[in-house]
Design a protein around this motif. Structure first.
Motif, PDB file in Angstrom:
ATOM      1  N   GLN A   1      -6.782   5.135  -2.850  1.00  0.00           N
ATOM      2  CA  GLN A   1      -7.614   3.947  -2.716  1.00  0.00           C
ATOM      3  C   GLN A   1      -8.850   4.125  -3.594  1.00  0.00           C
ATOM      4  O   GLN A   1      -9.374   5.231  -3.734  1.00  0.00           O
ATOM      5  CB  GLN A   1      -8.051   3.739  -1.268  1.00  0.00           C
TER       6      GLN A   1
ATOM      7  N   TYR B   1       0.830  -1.213   0.000  1.00  0.00           N
ATOM      8  CA  TYR B   1       0.000   0.000   0.000  1.00  0.00           C
ATOM      9  C   TYR B   1       0.865   1.263   0.000  1.00  0.00           C
ATOM     10  O   TYR B   1       0.653   2.178  -0.806  1.00  0.00           O
ATOM     11  CB  TYR B   1      -0.934  -0.007   1.220  1.00  0.00           C
TER      12      TYR B   1
ATOM     13  N   LYS C   1       1.088   4.011  -2.946  1.00  0.00           N
ATOM     14  CA  LYS C   1       0.602   5.338  -2.563  1.00  0.00           C
ATOM     15  C   LYS C   1       1.667   6.391  -2.834  1.00  0.00           C
ATOM     16  O   LYS C   1       1.373   7.476  -3.363  1.00  0.00           O
ATOM     17  CB  LYS C   1       0.220   5.347  -1.074  1.00  0.00           C
TER      18      LYS C   1
END
Length: 559
Positions: A257, A170, A174
């Protein structure tokens, strides 16, 4: 080196396409010999299942074989020394699952379906074939593409993931502006495991995605938490499911997301609605209680009106019980009582209620009149005349069936203001001797009171007031002295009202009568009485103070 100390548990054999398990092949002597022999003969090409960099077969001082990255290798999470033994085990299971038939089936389906999705750049689609290489490391997503100018990565997971693995994926994506979509294959939303909980709480949206395999186009089955208000204004949540296309997803460019339903935002909206509803419930409850109070007040008012009617019908001489009940009523009850009575503004046959009652009254009705007039809570048109111009005071004098003094005093106490016609009537009655001199003057004096509650007190002190009024008007009021009448008047005052002499002397001096009395007192009878008074001053009374100060503020006497 023990079997659980190996950091790299598996390796990909590029020659055979198989995955080799270090704990299996190196702990069996025959297999370990073959592997080592092939590697040194350069017939075994090994790579890391995570980063795809070359691996070597290495031994320890205890001659325990293991897989190892070659010197000078790039970053790999398996080689950074930060994973715990348990995380190594789970990480290895993940890497093995990536080579499972189900994993391959899902990523290939997603990749193929993406080719027919509008706004997807087909040339960018990569199915487990391209590393995303950045200065801080590299990752190879299961599926990658560009959609509406955004970079999307799909990670397929068939089993639990360590939180460190989730975070590493993640945070990497990101940092580099890529939207990560986790595709979970087998999970129970109502019996969530570690994987679901970790992914769910990674963002505020709490959306789970899996491939909708019933659709011929790319659709994701999204399960999301939905907040709602119950009838009793509690916020609860339930899980809903919907098949959605990529175009139905929203993309958060801060946390990178993708989501279909914004749980956090909708929960905040639900909380706003909850507060609004709470205020509505509070207001509704307030109105309900007010209505209940009003209904109770109406019942009480109707009961009281019936009681007043009963007392009046039975010609009761004492209304104290009702007066006491009215005095204990609150504002709402008093307001309701007056609505039920509806005396104010009412005209019947050209007469307001008060004049009608006076005209019809017998002596045994006077108690009712006094009750109505003295009960200040009852709203009444005191000063309204009838259609002939007759005032309430004139009506009293015209009714030969009732005594006059008490009803008129009650009328004045209720706030009645004498009119010019009333004054004319009183003067005519006095001239015809149909009214006493004392009543004539006390009615006039009471009409001058600012506080009409003092009417009974003024009537009680009428003689004392006539003394002060005589001094004020420079004319004897209600006294019939002859001869040297002012000296007789003054001697009478000091003799019979000595306990109130302080008020009398003050009035005599302020109204200019004192000096005149001294001049008229040729025989010094008054002066002797004054000397005698001051030689033995009787106890002075002050219960006249309120009436005195109200009627004569210019003489205001303070203790």
């Amino acid at each position: 080196m023990g079997r659980y100390d190996r950091s790299i548990k598996i390796a990909f054999d590029k020659t055979s396409g198989e995955i080799l398990d270090a704990d299996e092949v190196f702990d069996i002597t025959k297999d370990a010999f073959q592997i080592r022999k092939k590697y040194h003969e350069k017939n075994l090409l090994l790579s890391c299942c995570e980063c795809e960099q070359d691996l070597m077969v290495s031994g320890s001082k205890y001659d325990r074989l293991h897989f190892k990255h070659k010197p000078g290798h790039g970053y790999c999470i398996l080689a950074d020394g930060k994973l715990t033994p348990q995380e190594h085990e789970r990480f290895t299971e993940i890497l093995k699952s990536k080579e499972s038939d189900r994993h391959k089936e899902l990523k290939n389906k997603i990749g193929e379906l993406l080719k027919n999705v509008p706004d997807v750049d087909v040339d960018t689609i990569s199915i487990d074939s391209t590393f995303i290489i950045k200065e801080d490391g590299k990752r190879k997503p299961d599926v990658y593409c560009k959609f509406q100018g955004k970079e999307l990565v799909f990670e397929i997971q068939l089993s639990d993931l360590p939180l460190s693995y989730i975070l590493s994926r993640y945070e990497f994506y990101k940092r580099h502006g890529m939207h990560l979509i986790w595709i979970l294959d087998n999970f129970d939303i109502h019996n969530q495991g570690t994987l679901e909980r970790d992914i769910k709480y990674l963002t505020e949206y709490e959306n789970f995605f899996k491939l909708d395999e019933k659709s011929n186009t790319l659709r994701l089955e999204c399960e999301y938490k939905f907040p709602f208000l119950t009838d009793d204004n509690r916020i609860l949540t339930k899980w809903l499911k919907k098949s959605v296309s990529l175009s139905e997803l929203k993309f958060d460019n801060e946390v990178f997301q993708a989501f279909f339903y914004d749980f956090g935002d909708n929960k905040a909206k639900a909380e706003v609605l909850q507060k609004q509803k709470a205020e509505e419930i509070k207001e509704s409850e307030r109105k309900r209680l007010e209505q209940k109070k009003l209904e109770r007040a109406e019942r009480k008012a109707n009961d009281l009106v019936a009681k007043i009617a009963d007392f009046r019908k039975r010609k009761m001489l004492i209304f104290n019980a009702i007066s006491s009940e009215v005095s204990e009523m609150n504002n709402l009850e008093i307001e309701t009582l007056n609505k039920v009575l509806s005396f104010k503004g009412k005209i019947t046959a050209g007469k307001p209620p008060l004049i009608k009652w006076i005209d019809e009254a017998q002596q045994n009705d006077v108690a009712f009149l006094e009750f109505i007039l003295k009960t200040k809570e009852i709203e009444l048109d005191i000063n309204t005349v009838d259609d002939t111009g007759k005032t309430p005071l004139q009506a009293i004098f015209q009714n030969e069936n009732i005594h006059k003094t008490l009803p008129i005093l009650s009328l004045l106490q209720a706030g009645y203001e004498l009119t010019e016609n009333d004054n004319l009537t009183l003067s005519e009655l006095l001239g015809r001797q149909e009214i006493s001199v004392t009543d004539f003057h006390i009615f006039k004096i009471c009409n001058n009171l600012t506080d009409r509650n003092l009417v009974p007190n003024a009537y009680h002190f009428s003689k004392l007031l006539f003394i002060i009024e005589s001094a004020r008007q420079n004319e004897l009021i209600a006294f019939n002295f002859t001869g040297n009448k002012w000296i007789s008047f003054a001697n009478n005052a000091i003799q019979h009202y000595s306990e109130y002499w302080e008020y009398i002397e003050l009035a005599f001096k302020r109204f200019g009568l004192w000096d005149r009395l001294i001049q008229l007192d040729t025989k010094a009878t008054f002066q002797k009485k004054v000397e005698q008074f001051y030689s033995n001053i009787p106890k002075q009374e002050y219960d006249f103070d309120e009436v005195f100060n109200d009627l004569y503020p210019e003489l205001e006497y303070t203790l």
